[in-house]
Design a protein around this motif. Structure first.
Motif, PDB file in Angstrom:
ATOM      1  N   GLN A  49      25.266   8.253   6.045  1.00 47.63           N
ATOM      2  CA  GLN A  49      26.174   7.381   6.821  1.00 47.63           C
ATOM      3  C   GLN A  49      26.013   7.537   8.135  1.00 47.63           C
ATOM      4  OE1 GLN A  49      29.380   8.702   3.857  1.00 47.63           O
ATOM      5  NE2 GLN A  49      30.402   7.189   5.011  1.00 47.63           N
ATOM      6  N   ASN A  50      24.848   8.341   8.560  1.00 48.49           N
ATOM      7  CA  ASN A  50      24.531   8.577   9.811  1.00 48.49           C
ATOM      8  C   ASN A  50      23.090   7.440  10.467  1.00 48.49           C
ATOM      9  OD1 ASN A  50      22.833  10.031   8.160  1.00 48.49           O
ATOM     10  ND2 ASN A  50      22.482  11.320   9.834  1.00 48.49           N
ATOM     11  N   GLY A  51      22.947   6.789   9.268  1.00 50.16           N
ATOM     12  CA  GLY A  51      22.151   5.644   9.713  1.00 50.16           C
ATOM     13  C   GLY A  51      20.454   6.086   9.219  1.00 50.16           C
ATOM     14  N   ARG A  52      20.387   7.256   8.506  1.00 48.74           N
ATOM     15  CA  ARG A  52      19.197   7.566   8.051  1.00 48.74           C
ATOM     16  C   ARG A  52      18.979   7.350   6.455  1.00 48.74           C
ATOM     17  NH1 ARG A  52      18.668  13.241  11.442  1.00 48.74           N
ATOM     18  NH2 ARG A  52      18.487  12.295  13.303  1.00 48.74           N
ATOM     19  N   VAL A  53      17.961   6.877   6.106  1.00 51.84           N
ATOM     20  CA  VAL A  53      17.774   6.617   4.724  1.00 51.84           C
ATOM     21  C   VAL A  53      16.331   7.395   4.280  1.00 51.84           C
ATOM     22  CG1 VAL A  53      17.257   4.850   2.896  1.00 51.84           C
ATOM     23  CG2 VAL A  53      18.692   4.574   4.808  1.00 51.84           C
ATOM     24  N   TRP A  54      16.316   8.414   3.415  1.00 53.57           N
ATOM     25  CA  TRP A  54      15.175   9.099   2.901  1.00 53.57           C
ATOM     26  C   TRP A  54      14.866   8.281   1.698  1.00 53.57           C
ATOM     27  CZ3 TRP A  54      14.680  11.508  -1.983  1.00 53.57           C
ATOM     28  CH2 TRP A  54      13.451  12.396  -2.108  1.00 53.57           C
ATOM     29  N   LEU A  55      13.582   8.035   1.486  1.00 55.88           N
ATOM     30  CA  LEU A  55      12.925   7.359   0.524  1.00 55.88           C
ATOM     31  C   LEU A  55      11.823   8.260  -0.050  1.00 55.88           C
ATOM     32  CD1 LEU A  55      12.764   4.010   2.287  1.00 55.88           C
ATOM     33  CD2 LEU A  55      14.311   4.287   0.106  1.00 55.88           C
ATOM     34  N   ASP A  56      11.430   8.238  -1.368  1.00 52.72           N
ATOM     35  CA  ASP A  56      10.455   8.719  -1.973  1.00 52.72           C
ATOM     36  C   ASP A  56       9.891   8.105  -3.120  1.00 52.72           C
ATOM     37  OD1 ASP A  56       7.984  10.589  -2.169  1.00 52.72           O
ATOM     38  OD2 ASP A  56       9.426  12.000  -3.215  1.00 52.72           O
ATOM     39  N   ALA A  57       8.686   7.939  -3.434  1.00 51.81           N
ATOM     40  CA  ALA A  57       8.255   7.078  -4.662  1.00 51.81           C
ATOM     41  C   ALA A  57       6.825   7.642  -4.870  1.00 51.81           C
ATOM     42  CB  ALA A  57       8.112   5.486  -4.112  1.00 51.81           C
ATOM     43  N   PRO A  58       6.339   7.217  -6.164  1.00 52.88           N
ATOM     44  CA  PRO A  58       5.008   7.376  -6.719  1.00 52.88           C
ATOM     45  C   PRO A  58       3.679   7.001  -5.860  1.00 52.88           C
ATOM     46  CG  PRO A  58       6.147   6.690  -8.509  1.00 52.88           C
ATOM     47  CD  PRO A  58       6.970   6.425  -7.247  1.00 52.88           C
ATOM     48  N   SER A  59       3.882   5.813  -5.179  1.00 52.58           N
ATOM     49  CA  SER A  59       2.922   5.553  -4.094  1.00 52.58           C
ATOM     50  C   SER A  59       3.557   5.152  -2.856  1.00 52.58           C
ATOM     51  CB  SER A  59       2.277   4.270  -4.879  1.00 52.58           C
ATOM     52  OG  SER A  59       3.052   3.313  -4.708  1.00 52.58           O
ATOM     53  N   PRO A  60       2.562   5.340  -1.773  1.00 49.25           N
ATOM     54  CA  PRO A  60       3.189   5.138  -0.448  1.00 49.25           C
ATOM     55  C   PRO A  60       3.340   3.625  -0.255  1.00 49.25           C
ATOM     56  CG  PRO A  60       1.078   6.614  -0.535  1.00 49.25           C
ATOM     57  CD  PRO A  60       1.248   6.085  -1.785  1.00 49.25           C
ATOM     58  N   ALA A  61       2.740   2.645  -0.882  1.00 50.96           N
ATOM     59  CA  ALA A  61       2.678   1.168  -1.085  1.00 50.96           C
ATOM     60  C   ALA A  61       4.140   0.862  -1.350  1.00 50.96           C
ATOM     61  CB  ALA A  61       1.881   0.516  -1.685  1.00 50.96           C
ATOM     62  N   THR A  62       4.820   1.457  -2.374  1.00 55.17           N
ATOM     63  CA  THR A  62       5.937   1.374  -2.898  1.00 55.17           C
ATOM     64  C   THR A  62       7.178   1.761  -1.969  1.00 55.17           C
ATOM     65  OG1 THR A  62       5.571   1.749  -5.079  1.00 55.17           O
ATOM     66  CG2 THR A  62       7.971   1.897  -4.459  1.00 55.17           C
TER      67      THR A  62
END
Length: 270
Positions: free
Chosen positions: A195-208
């Motif tokens: 809720q502080n405006g940061r979104v952590w993302l992880d996926a099998p490929s950098p393109a995703t």
């Protein structure tokens, strides 16, 4: 005839309010949970800042959500933070607030003095704001109120993208935002929204990761239907780019094989 201020018995979620506007007439019994942007004046909750009235679907907590650049911590907020220093009893965490936050080393499920996480400067955590006061450093915890992890943890790998605090809360809403539903039907990825405006993302490929980040950051001011179209367009573009890359690799392989054949033919002719 003088106007009479109406005291609403139900909060008008989604309504824009200004400081001093009545948001809710407090009931005679029961508990009303409130967050930032609200204060009690007698038997009425009034807005203390301009913004939009919001309500958490599970807890019923009310708050006024301003369009502010800097995050102001509020108890029970989920945040993505970065470790900026470490001490024997706690970690200093940057959550994008006016003050750094404190994360006790024992504020993890099952943590003891002998068995506790060893976070390093630069590591990311997904945490809950346990307490927040105007003039004190907020205190974080990587557990829920019952002491369970409930998704709060050290975030390993991945990347962080920035969105507005307003958009972050929309991404946390239930039912899920249209952009997340559309992405989830087509792609595999992990996400932690603060809720502080940061979104952590992880996926099998950098393109995703790049595609999901672009979709999330570009969807803030779009309607649900427009968000669906945005994801579809990004997916088409990604498929076209992948197909073009595959054709290029095939052409390179064919050129290499042809060159090898020509070199082999030249050698036989000598």
């Amino acid at each position: 005839m003088a106007a009479v201020a109406v005291k609403p018995t139900e909060p008008e979620v989604g309504k824009c309010v200004c400081p001093g506007d009545a948001v809710l007439a407090l009931p005679e019994t029961g508990v009303v949970r409130i967050g930032g942007g609200l204060q009690q004046e007698g038997a009425v909750l009034v807005a203390s800042k301009a913004g939009v009235v919001r309500q958490a679907p599970r807890t019923g907590k009310l708050w006024v959500e301003p369009r502010q650049k800097r995050y102001i911590p509020s108890a029970e907020d989920a945040v993505v933070g970065r470790i900026i220093d470490k001490h024997s009893e706690n970690y200093g965490v940057d959550i994008g607030a006016p003050f750094r936050a404190l994360l006790p080393v024992l504020a993890f499920e099952g943590a003891t003095k002998r068995n506790r996480p060893n976070l390093q400067v630069g590591d990311l955590v997904y945490a809950r704001v346990e307490s927040a006061h105007r003039d004190l450093e907020p205190v974080l915890s990587c557990t829920d109120a019952a002491g369970k992890a409930s998704g709060f943890a050290h975030l390993k790998g991945g990347t962080v993208v920035e969105v507005s605090t307003t958009h972050a809360r929309a991404l946390l809403s239930r039912p899920p935002a249209a952009v997340l539903s559309a992405l989830g039907r087509a792609l595999q990825f992990e996400m932690a929204v603060g809720q502080n405006g940061r979104v952590w993302l992880d996926a099998p490929s950098p393109a995703t990761v790049i595609l999901v980040a672009n979709a999330i950051q570009s969807s803030e001011f779009l309607s649900p239907a427009q968000q669906e179209h945005l994801v579809a367009a990004l997916l088409r573009g990604s498929s076209a780019a992948a197909a073009a890359a595959a054709r290029q690799r095939q052409q390179q392989q064919a050129d290499g094989q042809q060159q090898e054949q020509q070199q082999g033919s030249g050698g036989d002719g000598k």
